[in-house]
Enzyme design. Sequence first.
Site, short mmCIF file in Angstrom:
data_model
loop_
_atom_site.label_atom_id
_atom_site.label_comp_id
_atom_site.label_asym_id
_atom_site.label_seq_id
_atom_site.Cartn_x
_atom_site.Cartn_y
_atom_site.Cartn_z
N GLY A 95 0.80 -1.22 0.00
CA GLY A 95 0.00 0.00 0.00
C GLY A 95 0.83 1.27 0.00
O GLY A 95 0.37 2.31 0.47
N GLU A 96 2.05 1.22 -0.55
CA GLU A 96 2.91 2.40 -0.50
C GLU A 96 2.32 3.56 -1.30
O GLU A 96 2.47 4.72 -0.91
CB GLU A 96 4.32 2.06 -1.00
CG GLU A 96 5.28 3.23 -0.82
CD GLU A 96 6.74 2.86 -1.03
OE1 GLU A 96 7.57 3.78 -1.05
OE2 GLU A 96 7.03 1.66 -1.15
N ARG A 97 1.65 3.29 -2.41
CA ARG A 97 1.04 4.38 -3.17
C ARG A 97 -0.02 5.10 -2.34
O ARG A 97 -0.10 6.32 -2.32
CB ARG A 97 0.41 3.84 -4.47
CG ARG A 97 1.43 3.39 -5.51
CD ARG A 97 0.76 2.88 -6.78
NE ARG A 97 0.10 3.96 -7.51
CZ ARG A 97 -1.21 4.12 -7.60
NH1 ARG A 97 -2.03 3.29 -6.99
NH2 ARG A 97 -1.71 5.12 -8.30
#
Length: 299
Positions: A95-97
Amino acid sequence: MTKVVKKQALGRGLSALLKDPENNIQSVDDKNADKVVGNIIELDIEAIEINPFQPRSNFNEEALQELAISIRELGVIQPITVRKLDFNKYQLISGERRLRASKSIGLTTVPAYIRIANDQESLEMALVENIQRHDLDPIEIALSYQRLIDEIQLTQEQMSERVGKKRSTIANYLRLLKLDPIIQTGIRDGFISMGHGRAIINIDDLDVQTDIYQKIVSGNLSVRETEALVKNYQESLKPAPAKTAKGTSFKVADDEQKAIATYFGAKVDVKVAANGKGKITIPFHSEEDFNRIIKLIKG
Protein backbone atom coordinates in the site's frame (compact mmCIF):
# COMPACT_ATOMS: atom_id res chain seq x y z
CA MET A 1 -16.65 15.15 3.45
CA THR A 2 -19.01 13.05 5.60
CA LYS A 3 -17.69 9.89 3.97
CA VAL A 4 -14.10 10.83 4.80
CA VAL A 5 -14.96 11.46 8.45
CA LYS A 6 -16.53 8.02 8.72
CA LYS A 7 -13.45 6.37 7.31
CA GLN A 8 -11.12 8.32 9.58
CA ALA A 9 -13.17 7.13 12.60
CA LEU A 10 -12.53 3.51 11.68
CA GLY A 11 -10.73 1.52 14.38
CA ARG A 12 -10.29 4.42 16.83
CA GLY A 13 -10.87 2.23 19.87
CA LEU A 14 -8.30 -0.32 18.71
CA SER A 15 -5.87 2.50 17.97
CA ALA A 16 -6.07 3.56 21.61
CA LEU A 17 -5.43 -0.04 22.65
CA LEU A 18 -2.21 -0.11 20.60
CA LYS A 19 -1.00 3.13 22.20
CA ASP A 20 -1.34 1.70 25.70
CA PRO A 21 2.16 0.63 26.88
CA GLU A 22 0.57 -2.16 28.87
CA ASN A 23 -0.73 -3.71 25.66
CA ASN A 24 2.51 -3.91 23.66
CA ILE A 25 1.44 -6.82 21.48
CA GLN A 26 4.41 -8.62 19.92
CA SER A 27 2.94 -12.01 19.01
CA VAL A 28 -0.40 -13.63 18.28
CA ASP A 29 -0.27 -15.23 21.73
CA ASP A 30 -0.16 -11.91 23.62
CA LYS A 31 -3.19 -10.54 25.44
CA ASN A 32 -5.60 -8.63 23.17
CA ALA A 33 -3.74 -9.82 20.05
CA ASP A 34 -6.98 -11.25 18.69
CA LYS A 35 -8.51 -7.75 18.82
CA VAL A 36 -5.68 -6.28 16.75
CA VAL A 37 -4.17 -8.80 14.33
CA GLY A 38 -6.09 -8.89 11.06
CA ASN A 39 -8.32 -5.96 12.01
CA ILE A 40 -8.53 -2.55 10.36
CA ILE A 41 -7.10 0.13 12.64
CA GLU A 42 -6.42 3.85 12.22
CA LEU A 43 -2.63 4.25 12.53
CA ASP A 44 -0.53 7.38 12.82
CA ILE A 45 1.26 7.79 9.48
CA GLU A 46 4.45 8.85 11.30
CA ALA A 47 4.50 5.46 13.09
CA ILE A 48 4.75 3.60 9.75
CA GLU A 49 8.10 2.99 8.05
CA ILE A 50 8.53 1.97 4.41
CA ASN A 51 9.11 -1.71 3.75
CA PRO A 52 12.71 -2.29 2.52
CA PHE A 53 11.40 -5.32 0.61
CA GLN A 54 9.02 -3.19 -1.47
CA PRO A 55 9.31 -4.44 -5.10
CA ARG A 56 7.94 -1.26 -6.65
CA SER A 57 10.68 1.25 -7.41
CA ASN A 58 8.92 3.56 -9.91
CA PHE A 59 6.01 5.75 -8.85
CA ASN A 60 4.16 7.77 -11.47
CA GLU A 61 3.72 11.23 -9.97
CA GLU A 62 0.65 12.04 -12.06
CA ALA A 63 -1.04 8.80 -10.96
CA LEU A 64 -0.13 9.58 -7.32
CA GLN A 65 -1.73 13.01 -7.62
CA GLU A 66 -4.91 11.45 -9.03
CA LEU A 67 -4.97 8.96 -6.15
CA ALA A 68 -4.43 11.80 -3.67
CA ILE A 69 -7.44 13.67 -5.10
CA SER A 70 -9.54 10.52 -4.78
CA ILE A 71 -8.44 10.03 -1.16
CA ARG A 72 -9.19 13.67 -0.35
CA GLU A 73 -12.73 13.20 -1.67
CA LEU A 74 -13.50 9.63 -0.59
CA GLY A 75 -10.90 8.67 1.98
CA VAL A 76 -8.63 5.62 1.84
CA ILE A 77 -11.08 3.01 0.57
CA GLN A 78 -8.66 0.07 0.66
CA PRO A 79 -6.59 -0.12 3.88
CA ILE A 80 -2.84 -0.59 3.69
CA THR A 81 -1.21 -3.64 5.32
CA VAL A 82 1.50 -3.31 8.00
CA ARG A 83 3.34 -5.54 10.42
CA LYS A 84 3.95 -4.57 14.02
CA LEU A 85 7.63 -4.04 14.84
CA ASP A 86 7.58 -2.56 18.34
CA PHE A 87 5.46 -0.36 20.55
CA ASN A 88 3.57 2.01 18.23
CA LYS A 89 5.99 1.19 15.42
CA TYR A 90 4.98 -0.50 12.18
CA GLN A 91 6.44 -1.47 8.82
CA LEU A 92 4.54 -1.28 5.55
CA ILE A 93 3.85 -4.56 3.78
CA SER A 94 1.69 -3.27 0.93
CA GLY A 95 0.00 0.00 0.00
CA GLU A 96 2.91 2.40 -0.50
CA ARG A 97 1.04 4.38 -3.17
CA ARG A 98 -1.89 4.91 -0.80
CA LEU A 99 0.50 5.87 2.01
CA ARG A 100 2.42 8.35 -0.17
CA ALA A 101 -0.78 9.89 -1.51
CA SER A 102 -2.21 10.22 2.02
CA LYS A 103 0.95 11.97 3.21
CA SER A 104 0.86 14.34 0.25
CA ILE A 105 -2.55 15.73 1.25
CA GLY A 106 -1.61 16.09 4.91
CA LEU A 107 -3.44 13.13 6.46
CA THR A 108 -2.04 12.14 9.84
CA THR A 109 -3.64 8.69 10.06
CA VAL A 110 -4.44 5.92 7.62
CA PRO A 111 -6.55 2.73 7.93
CA ALA A 112 -4.39 -0.38 8.09
CA TYR A 113 -4.57 -4.13 8.51
CA ILE A 114 -2.25 -5.23 11.34
CA ARG A 115 -0.12 -8.32 10.96
CA ILE A 116 2.68 -9.84 13.01
CA ALA A 117 5.33 -11.44 10.82
CA ASN A 118 9.05 -12.05 10.63
CA ASP A 119 11.22 -10.63 7.86
CA GLN A 120 10.83 -13.62 5.55
CA GLU A 121 7.06 -13.67 5.95
CA SER A 122 7.00 -9.91 5.44
CA LEU A 123 9.01 -10.20 2.24
CA GLU A 124 6.76 -12.91 0.88
CA MET A 125 3.59 -11.00 1.79
CA ALA A 126 4.97 -7.79 0.26
CA LEU A 127 5.96 -9.47 -2.98
CA VAL A 128 2.82 -11.56 -3.39
CA GLU A 129 0.40 -8.78 -2.42
CA ASN A 130 2.09 -6.23 -4.68
CA ILE A 131 2.07 -8.61 -7.65
CA GLN A 132 -1.64 -9.24 -7.09
CA ARG A 133 -2.83 -5.72 -6.31
CA HIS A 134 -0.66 -3.19 -8.16
CA ASP A 135 0.16 -2.43 -11.77
CA LEU A 136 3.90 -2.98 -11.46
CA ASP A 137 5.74 -2.75 -14.77
CA PRO A 138 6.73 -6.13 -16.32
CA ILE A 139 10.34 -5.93 -15.13
CA GLU A 140 9.30 -5.16 -11.55
CA ILE A 141 6.97 -8.14 -11.64
CA ALA A 142 9.76 -10.32 -13.03
CA LEU A 143 12.12 -9.14 -10.28
CA SER A 144 9.47 -9.88 -7.66
CA TYR A 145 9.08 -13.42 -8.99
CA GLN A 146 12.86 -13.85 -9.01
CA ARG A 147 13.09 -12.68 -5.38
CA LEU A 148 10.43 -15.21 -4.39
CA ILE A 149 12.63 -17.87 -5.99
CA ASP A 150 15.94 -16.63 -4.55
CA GLU A 151 14.92 -15.46 -1.08
CA ILE A 152 11.83 -17.52 -0.23
CA GLN A 153 12.87 -20.58 -2.24
CA LEU A 154 9.49 -20.89 -3.92
CA THR A 155 9.22 -23.00 -7.05
CA GLN A 156 7.34 -21.68 -10.09
CA GLU A 157 4.55 -24.10 -9.25
CA GLN A 158 4.30 -22.74 -5.70
CA MET A 159 4.35 -19.16 -7.01
CA SER A 160 1.55 -20.06 -9.40
CA GLU A 161 -0.59 -21.09 -6.43
CA ARG A 162 0.35 -18.03 -4.31
CA VAL A 163 -0.28 -15.34 -6.91
CA GLY A 164 -3.00 -17.04 -8.95
CA LYS A 165 -1.07 -16.95 -12.23
CA LYS A 166 -0.36 -19.75 -14.68
CA ARG A 167 3.11 -21.21 -14.45
CA SER A 168 3.71 -20.32 -18.12
CA THR A 169 2.86 -16.68 -17.35
CA ILE A 170 5.41 -16.61 -14.52
CA ALA A 171 8.02 -18.20 -16.80
CA ASN A 172 7.40 -15.55 -19.47
CA TYR A 173 8.01 -12.76 -16.95
CA LEU A 174 11.19 -14.40 -15.64
CA ARG A 175 12.57 -14.74 -19.18
CA LEU A 176 12.51 -10.93 -19.50
CA LEU A 177 15.40 -10.79 -17.04
CA LYS A 178 17.60 -12.40 -19.72
CA LEU A 179 17.24 -9.29 -21.88
CA ASP A 180 20.05 -6.77 -22.12
CA PRO A 181 19.73 -4.22 -19.24
CA ILE A 182 19.18 -1.44 -21.78
CA ILE A 183 16.13 -3.27 -23.12
CA GLN A 184 14.83 -3.96 -19.61
CA THR A 185 15.03 -0.22 -18.94
CA GLY A 186 13.18 0.40 -22.21
CA ILE A 187 10.32 -1.83 -21.03
CA ARG A 188 10.20 -0.10 -17.64
CA ASP A 189 10.13 3.32 -19.28
CA GLY A 190 7.42 2.29 -21.75
CA PHE A 191 9.48 2.59 -24.95
CA ILE A 192 8.60 -1.00 -25.85
CA SER A 193 6.05 -3.48 -24.52
CA MET A 194 6.43 -6.85 -22.84
CA GLY A 195 5.39 -8.37 -26.19
CA HIS A 196 8.39 -6.74 -27.89
CA GLY A 197 10.62 -8.05 -25.11
CA ARG A 198 9.28 -11.60 -25.49
CA ALA A 199 10.14 -11.48 -29.21
CA ILE A 200 13.66 -10.14 -28.66
CA ILE A 201 14.46 -12.71 -25.94
CA ASN A 202 14.56 -15.40 -28.64
CA ILE A 203 17.93 -13.96 -29.68
CA ASP A 204 20.86 -14.97 -27.47
CA ASP A 205 23.36 -12.38 -28.70
CA LEU A 206 22.93 -9.28 -26.49
CA ASP A 207 24.48 -7.00 -29.12
CA VAL A 208 21.95 -8.16 -31.70
CA GLN A 209 19.20 -7.73 -29.09
CA THR A 210 20.11 -4.06 -28.62
CA ASP A 211 20.38 -3.53 -32.40
CA ILE A 212 16.85 -4.83 -32.86
CA TYR A 213 15.65 -2.79 -29.87
CA GLN A 214 16.98 0.38 -31.50
CA LYS A 215 15.20 -0.53 -34.76
CA ILE A 216 11.94 -1.04 -32.86
CA VAL A 217 12.18 2.34 -31.14
CA SER A 218 13.37 4.31 -34.19
CA GLY A 219 10.92 2.64 -36.57
CA ASN A 220 8.03 2.39 -34.07
CA LEU A 221 7.69 -1.27 -35.00
CA SER A 222 4.73 -3.30 -33.79
CA VAL A 223 5.12 -6.58 -31.90
CA ARG A 224 4.25 -8.52 -35.06
CA GLU A 225 6.85 -6.61 -37.09
CA THR A 226 9.40 -7.27 -34.36
CA GLU A 227 8.62 -10.99 -34.43
CA ALA A 228 9.13 -10.98 -38.21
CA LEU A 229 12.43 -9.12 -37.83
CA VAL A 230 13.64 -11.65 -35.26
CA LYS A 231 12.50 -14.56 -37.43
CA ASN A 232 14.31 -13.17 -40.48
CA TYR A 233 17.47 -12.74 -38.46
CA GLN A 234 17.29 -16.30 -37.15
CA GLU A 235 16.67 -17.69 -40.63
CA SER A 236 19.61 -15.71 -41.97
CA LEU A 237 21.86 -17.66 -39.60
CA LYS A 238 20.80 -21.04 -40.95
CA PRO A 239 23.17 -22.64 -43.49
CA ALA A 240 21.49 -22.34 -46.89
CA PRO A 241 22.10 -24.56 -49.92
CA ALA A 242 23.98 -23.02 -52.80
CA LYS A 243 21.69 -20.78 -54.80
CA THR A 244 23.89 -20.52 -57.90
CA ALA A 245 23.05 -22.52 -61.01
CA LYS A 246 25.53 -24.91 -62.56
CA GLY A 247 28.10 -23.18 -64.72
CA THR A 248 27.66 -19.66 -63.30
CA SER A 249 30.50 -17.22 -63.85
CA PHE A 250 31.07 -16.71 -60.12
CA LYS A 251 29.70 -17.81 -56.75
CA VAL A 252 28.38 -15.62 -53.95
CA ALA A 253 30.02 -16.77 -50.71
CA ASP A 254 27.77 -17.71 -47.78
CA ASP A 255 29.31 -15.06 -45.52
CA GLU A 256 28.67 -12.41 -48.20
CA GLN A 257 25.02 -13.39 -48.51
CA LYS A 258 24.73 -13.50 -44.71
CA ALA A 259 26.20 -10.00 -44.48
CA ILE A 260 23.56 -8.69 -46.90
CA ALA A 261 20.79 -10.46 -44.96
CA THR A 262 22.02 -9.07 -41.64
CA TYR A 263 22.22 -5.54 -43.03
CA PHE A 264 18.66 -5.57 -44.35
CA GLY A 265 17.25 -7.61 -41.46
CA ALA A 266 15.62 -9.99 -43.95
CA LYS A 267 16.30 -13.33 -45.65
CA VAL A 268 17.85 -12.07 -48.88
CA ASP A 269 17.85 -14.30 -51.99
CA VAL A 270 20.86 -13.92 -54.33
CA LYS A 271 20.90 -15.59 -57.75
CA VAL A 272 23.70 -15.49 -60.36
CA ALA A 273 23.30 -16.59 -63.98
CA ALA A 274 25.93 -18.19 -66.18
CA ASN A 275 26.64 -14.88 -67.94
CA GLY A 276 27.49 -13.20 -64.65
CA LYS A 277 24.18 -11.36 -64.38
CA GLY A 278 21.94 -11.88 -61.38
CA LYS A 279 19.48 -10.40 -58.95
CA ILE A 280 19.09 -9.80 -55.25
CA THR A 281 15.58 -10.27 -53.81
CA ILE A 282 14.78 -8.53 -50.53
CA PRO A 283 11.38 -9.53 -49.06
CA PHE A 284 9.32 -7.19 -46.91
CA HIS A 285 6.24 -7.89 -44.80
CA SER A 286 4.48 -4.55 -44.61
CA GLU A 287 4.62 -0.94 -45.73
CA GLU A 288 6.60 -0.11 -42.60
CA ASP A 289 9.07 -2.89 -43.36
CA PHE A 290 9.36 -1.62 -46.96
CA ASN A 291 10.07 1.93 -45.75
CA ARG A 292 12.67 0.59 -43.35
CA ILE A 293 14.52 -1.15 -46.20
CA ILE A 294 14.34 1.98 -48.38
CA LYS A 295 15.94 4.00 -45.58
CA LEU A 296 18.78 1.48 -45.40
CA ILE A 297 19.35 1.67 -49.15
CA LYS A 298 19.36 5.47 -49.15
CA GLY A 299 21.79 5.43 -46.26
